[in-house]
Each structure stands twice: as structure tokens, then as C-alpha cells.
Scaffold this motif. Structure first.
Motif, PDB file in Angstrom:
ATOM      1  N   LEU A 187      -9.874   8.677   3.748  1.00 53.67           N
ATOM      2  CA  LEU A 187      -9.740   7.863   4.949  1.00 53.67           C
ATOM      3  C   LEU A 187     -10.187   8.652   6.174  1.00 53.67           C
TER       4      LEU A 187
ATOM      5  N   ILE B  64      -5.441  -1.772   8.964  1.00 53.76           N
ATOM      6  CA  ILE B  64      -5.291  -0.389   8.512  1.00 53.76           C
ATOM      7  C   ILE B  64      -4.969   0.502   9.709  1.00 53.76           C
TER       8      ILE B  64
ATOM      9  N   HIS C 213      -4.279  -7.140   6.209  1.00 58.10           N
ATOM     10  CA  HIS C 213      -3.520  -5.980   6.678  1.00 58.10           C
ATOM     11  C   HIS C 213      -4.434  -5.147   7.569  1.00 58.10           C
TER      12      HIS C 213
ATOM     13  N   HIS D  98      -9.694   3.173  11.217  1.00 56.41           N
ATOM     14  CA  HIS D  98      -8.474   2.774  11.914  1.00 56.41           C
ATOM     15  C   HIS D  98      -8.719   1.455  12.647  1.00 56.41           C
TER      16      HIS D  98
ATOM     17  N   PHE E  90      -4.057   0.091  -2.418  1.00 60.56           N
ATOM     18  CA  PHE E  90      -3.586  -1.227  -1.998  1.00 60.56           C
ATOM     19  C   PHE E  90      -3.441  -2.107  -3.228  1.00 60.56           C
TER      20      PHE E  90
ATOM     21  N   TYR F 168       0.851  -1.197   0.000  1.00 61.70           N
ATOM     22  CA  TYR F 168       0.000   0.000   0.000  1.00 61.70           C
ATOM     23  C   TYR F 168       0.876   1.231   0.000  1.00 61.70           C
TER      24      TYR F 168
ATOM     25  N   LEU G 297      -0.599   6.381   6.410  1.00 58.15           N
ATOM     26  CA  LEU G 297      -1.957   6.743   6.012  1.00 58.15           C
ATOM     27  C   LEU G 297      -2.493   7.777   6.988  1.00 58.15           C
TER      28      LEU G 297
ATOM     29  N   LEU H 239      -8.204  -5.321   6.407  1.00 50.26           N
ATOM     30  CA  LEU H 239      -8.371  -5.423   4.950  1.00 50.26           C
ATOM     31  C   LEU H 239      -7.804  -6.763   4.497  1.00 50.26           C
TER      32      LEU H 239
END
Length: 633
Positions: free
Chosen positions: A210, A236, A234, A215, A175, A162, A167, A219
């Protein structure tokens, strides 16, 4: 066989050598006349046979699934001695693990077959690699070899990438899902917190705008081929500034008790905490989320929790640790208002605990909601606020108002003075007119004086006789004099009915001759004088009808008040003025030795009227103690 008898050399030559030649040979010499036969030692002829090229029984290609354990067999036949078989990987590095060899004798009893088995678990890295079988014995200097190519089939191996690396809230994130699979025909699916993202079947997923609610979300990229399915997840992590979860709250405690302040904030990365006292941000007193303080006069105050996350601006919040005690009352001091207008008198009471009610009084009377009075009370920021609204202000409304509050630890009060607002709209032109008039008057006076001096003849100065005695008016000038009708009246003389206002006996006969003529005006002046008691616990009102007529003044009662200087308690406490009239027997009153108006309280619990007073009123309130006492005589 070659050689001759003459040479005595008998050599056996074998060519070509065959396997059957592998044997023991002996040279024998037959007997002759007179000579016995002889035999040589045995000579061993070892015939070596190179092995046949090795063969891998599994074939030239092998398709196998990842993780499966297979046995590769390699055979080398007819070698004499038996062939030695070696397995080599794709990099020609000998494979030692998992190898087992078997040697079999052929029917001729001389040659042998060698069988070597390699037991191996197939890995993804073995795909498209060659495994080589190599056979050799002493009959050959160069080994013989054969190979097999492996085709390992495996489900997708997924990696997730990503960008950007950090982020942040409000940004977009991309991603990418990479898959290594055999066969390579794969399909993609995306899931967030195990919920499939609709219409997303490519290897790339873009998340827009986002926010911190994402949070910690998981994913997942799922890739599948005909062999199987694989996935990569993953969590996030979104960088966002701190947000309060728990702010420190004001605490109150008695002396010696422990008070704990707590603060908690949500941010990513997680924040650090630090506590400061009384806005001194150079000294950190704690670095935990909770702060415990033993309450006393030195530790009470303002405490600030500062939250500092990496990469974001810090936030802070403060709370007070308060020592329990009596309230503190504050508010308006002086309020000016015009007639027939409305106004607000403000009062605020702070304390621990917070007072439950605020009482408004005026001249000892409790005020409550009515036609022109309205009291509004509310609690704001740990303080009790009260507003006394007075509508259509009348002259009788002007004066001092008392605002009192109490809690379990004591009482406090504050006063507000309501007074008439002066109209200054005509002051400027009036001042200008007066200034102009004064200037003109002075101008003409100077002009006339100059004219007069010009007409006068010079005169001879006469020095006064040094023995001449100069006399002045011996009327005493006392600062305690009451100015009435441009006459001065002493306030510090004791009351004596026999000499009061009597021209023949008073030393100030000329000065007081006009008092009788102005008795009515003097009564009007005293009628407007009010007793103002500032103590919030007590207030008094009084009236003497004999001060409201010229008869009372002419008969001597007025002189009693004008010269007495006021009244005082029998023991000198809480007195008004400095005079205590004689106390005839009779009557009753409060026993607290307070005196107000026309009454003098005795320490023994009696209340007696002042001398020569015919009719009086007495009212005393004790608002804050919850009781009241009223006496009328």
C-alpha cells in the motif's frame, strides 16, 4: 319428554342436538274440565357449531420477492357463532398490523364464515418463516390452525471486511466480501475508483504494498444473483507520515507591517499544528496553520512550524521574519597564499532586501573580471555571495581588498587582507641548529670565564665616593623614534629648514651625522611605505619623486617627512598624522576637508600642496556614492 302426571314433571330432552334445535321452546298445559290451559315462558336453545379448520387460500408455500406487498387470506367456515381468526408469526406472536376480517352468513341463517386477510410487505428476514392462521369460537376450547411457509427471494446483501484494521503505507491488506442472497448463486467483481480490477472474481481481494497514493480511493465489491445486484464500498484510509505541502517561507516587512507565515502538511490521520519562536519549544505561540506577526525589532526572528500527526513522528520547518534595513557584509578576514598560486576571497552580504550587487575594490580602484581577476556572484539562502578569484598571485597583489554591498536602506562593507604564506618547512631544522649553536657558545663562554677567574689574583674592592656625580648620555628616549641605519631619529619635531640636518645647530649632531651617508637607503625604506585608507568610500594614492633620490633627502625635503609625523586636514578631520604644513595660495581640491598624501584640503574648498614639494599626485574615489573625483597637479 320424560316425567309423569303424578309427579307433575314434564321434561323435554333433545339428543342429539341439531342445528335445527336452535329455537324457542314453550311448555303448554291444555285445559281440563274446570281448569283453564296454561303456558310457560319461552326457553331459548342456542346451538353452537365449531368452525371448520381454517384454510389459507395462498397455499402452503409462497414464493415472493423481497419488498413486495402480499395479502394472505385465511377462511374459517360454518362456525356458530362466527370463528375468530388470529395471525401468528414464526415466533407465535400475534400479528395485529395489516389484519382485516369479514364474516359471512350461510344460507341457513345460523352459521357463519369468517375470512381474515393479512397484508404484509415481504422482507429478507421473512425468508423461510411460517405465518400461522388460527380460528376458534366458543364451541371449542382449542383453536384450529394452519400455516404457510414464506420463501422470500432477494438480491445479495453485501458486507465488506478488511484486515489489518489500521492500514499502513508499505503493508498488505486483505478485503473480504460477504453476500447474503436468495437464491445463493452469486458472482463477484472488484472495482477501485470505478475501474474494475482484472482477474479478481472471488470474494477475497489482496492489495500489496500500500502507498499513500491509494489513500482516499474507493474500493467497491459488486455481487449479483438472478434477482438483482448489490454492492458495498469502502474508502481506503492508509496511515502515512506527514509530507510538506507548504513550508513557511522567509518574510520581510517594514516596522509596523503585518507578516504572515503559513505551513501545510499532508498526513493521515490529519496533523495538528503548533508555532514556536527562536527555538523556544516550550512556549506555543499559535496552533493554527497560519501565523500573523506585526513586524518590529522585538518580533523579528526565527519561527518554527511543528506538524504532529497521531501515530507518526512530527516534522518541523522554520522561516525568518525579517525587518527591512541596511545589509550586513561578512567574509574572509585574512587569506594567506603563496606566490604564483591562486586563491579565493569570499564575501557575503545579507539584508532585507537582499543586495543586488557586491563591489570589490583595492586601493580605491574598482576591480572587474580580467586575465588574473575573476568575480563570481550568486544568491544562496537569501544572501548575496561573491568570490574574488585571483590567479597566479604576484607580490603586487598582497594587501587589503574591500567588499561593499548596498540596498535601499544603507551600505556596509568588509575588508580582506591577502598576505604571503610563510614557508615553515625549514624552521624546525633551523631552530634546532640555532639552539645547538647557542648551547655550545654558552658552554665555551662559561668555560673561559671559569678559567679566567682561576688565573686572576684577588683584588680589593673600592667603594665609590658618595660625592662622586654619575652622568649618563642625555640623548632623549622617545617612543616616537624612527630607527634608520641603527640611528634614532625623532618624529615629533617641527620642521625647520634652517636647522634641518645642520651639524652645527642640531642638538643631535652626533646622532644624525650618518644620515647624509645613508640617504639612499633611507629613501628606499620610505619608497615602500603606502597610505592605507580603510574608509570604503574613499581611498588615496600619492607619490613624491623627491623622496626617491638622495638629492631630495640631502636638500632637506626628506627631513620634512621624517619629522613632520604625517599630514592632517585643515580642520583636523580625517587627518593622517599630526602635522599641517604652511599653505601657499593657488591650486584647487575637494571641499570636504579630507587630506591624503602630499595634499592638505582646506575647509574653504581649496587644495594646496605641502611646503617645498615640487611634484605630487592625488586621487580620491567615492565608490559607494556613485561618483568619483580625480585631481592631478
Amino acid at each position: 319428554m320424560t316425567g309423569s302426571d303424578q309427579e307433575g314433571d314434564y321434561t323435554l330432552s333433545i339428543f342429539p342436538v341439531h342445528l335445527e334445535d336452535d329455537a324457542l321452546f314453550q311448555c303448554q298445559v291444555g285445559a281440563a274440565k274446570g281448569i283453564a290451559p296454561i303456558r310457560s315462558r319461552y326457553a331459548t336453545l342456542i346451538v353452537t357449531v365449531p368452525p371448520d379448520p381454517p384454510i389459507i387460500l395462498n397455499g402452503e408455500k409462497l414464493h415472493v420477492l423481497e419488498g413486495k406487498i402480499v395479502t394472505l387470506e385465511c377462511v374459517s367456515k360454518g362456525g356458530k357463532p362466527a370463528a375468530e381468526i388470529t395471525w401468528l408469526d414464526n415466533d407465535n406472536v400475534p400479528i395485529r398490523a395489516g389484519v382485516e376480517s369479514i364474516v359471512e352468513d350461510l344460507p341457513d341463517g345460523k352459521r357463519k364464515n369468517t375470512i381474515s386477510m393479512l397484508r404484509k410487505q415481504m422482507e429478507r428476514s421473512d425468508n423461510h418463516r411460517n405465518i400461522t392462521c388460527e380460528a376458534q369460537n366458543i364451541a371449542e376450547s382449542v383453536p384450529k390452525r394452519t400455516s404457510i411457509e414464506l420463501f422470500v427471494e432477494y438480491p445479495p446483501y453485501v458486507t465488506l471486511h478488511y484486515q489489518p484494521y489500521n492500514l499502513k503505507e508499505g503493508e498488505n491488506a486483505t478485503f473480504k466480501c460477504s453476500a447474503d442472497a436468495n437464491p445463493a448463486q452469486v458472482s463477484y467483481r472488484w472495482l477501485i475508483n470505478n475501474r474494475e480490477v482484472e482477474n479478481e472474481h472471488s470474494r477475497t481481494l489482496i492489495l500489496s504494498n500500500l502507498n499513500k497514493t491509494m489513500h482516499g480511493s474507493v474500493l467497491k465489491c459488486v455481487v449479483q444473483n438472478r434477482i438483482g445486484r448489490s454492492e458495498e464500498t469502502h474508502t481506503i484510509s492508509i496511515v502515512y507520515p506527514p509530507v510538506w505541502i507548504l513550508r513557511p517561507r522567509d518574510m520581510s516587512a517594514e516596522s509596523g507591517e503585518a507578516a504572515t507565515l503559513s505551513c501545510l502538511a499532508d498526513s493521515y490521520p490529519p496533523p495538528s499544528y503548533s508555532w514556536y519562536r527562536n527555538d523556544d519549544f516550550t512556549t506555543v505561540i499559535s496552533r493554527s496553520m497560519n501565523l500573523t506577526v506585526i513586524t518590529n525589532e522585538n518580533t523579528q526572528g526565527r519561527y518554527t512550524c511543528k506538524v504532529s500527526p497521531p501515530g507518526s513522528s512530527p516534522i518541523q520547518s522554520s522561516a525568518f521574519i525579517m525587518l527591512k534595513g541596511p545589509p550586513h557584509v561578512s567574509g574572509s578576514k585574512v587569506v594567506e597564499v603563496g606566490l604564483d598560486e591562486s586563491t579565493d576571497l569570499l564575501c557575503m552580504a545579507r539584508g532585507v532586501p537582499v543586495p543586488q550587487n557586491i563591489i570589490w575594490t583595492r586601493q580605491g580602484h574598482l576591480l572587474s573580471n580580467g586575465i588574473r581577476y575573476n568575480i563570481q556572484t550568486s544568491t544562496k539562502e537569501d544572501a548575496l555571495h561573491s568570490v574574488l578569484i585571483i590567479k597566479d598571485v604576484k607580490p603586487s597583489d598582497f594587501g587589503v581588498y574591500n567588499c561593499t554591498a548596498s540596498n535601499l536602506y544603507g551600505v556596509d562593507y568588509s575588508t580582506v587582507t591577502l598576505q604571503l604564506r610563510e614557508d615553515t618547512s625549514l624552521l624546525i631544522p633551523l631552530a634546532a641548529g640555532i639552539s645547538g649553536g647557542v648551547f655550545l657558545t654558552l658552554f665555551f663562554l662559561l668555560l673561559g670565564l671559569h678559567y679566567k677567574r682561576a688565573k686572576e689574583k684577588p683584588f680589593k674592592e673600592t667603594m665609590s665616593d658618595p660625592d662622586t656625580e654619575w652622568k649618563t648620555d642625555q640623548f632623549p628616549q622617545d617612543k616616537h623614534l624612527l630607527q634608520v641605519q641603527e640611528e634614532e631619529m625623532p618624529l615629533n619635531q617641527p620642521y625647520d629648514p634652517s636647522t634641518s640636518l645642520h651639524p652645527a645647530q642640531s642638538p643631535y649632531t652626533d646622532k644624525f651625522r650618518t644620515i647624509h651617508r645613508s640617504s639612499a637607503a633611507l629613501a628606499d625604506k620610505f619608497r615602500t611605505m603606502n597610505l592605507n585608507v580603510q574608509d570604503p568610500h574613499y581611498s588615496a594614492v600619492y607619490g613624491n619623486p623627491y623622496l626617491r633620490s638622495s638629492t631630495a633627502i640631502d636638500s632637506g625635503f626628506y627631513h620634512d617627512y621624517s619629522t613632520a609625523g604625517g599630514l592632517s586636514g585643515n580642520n583636523g578631520r580625517n587627518s593622517i598624522g599630526g602635522y599641517t604644513p604652511p599653505l601657499p595660495s593657488g591650486g584647487s581640491g575637494p571641499s570636504n576637508d579630507y587630506s591624503y598624501g602630499d595634499y592638505v584640503g582646506g575647509g574653504g574648498g581649496t587644495m594646496r600642496p605641502a611646503a617645498n614639494l615640487v611634484s605630487t599626485e592625488y586621487v580620491i574615489r567615492q565608490d559607494m556614492l556613485g561618483s568619483s573625483l580625480a585631481t592631478h597637479v
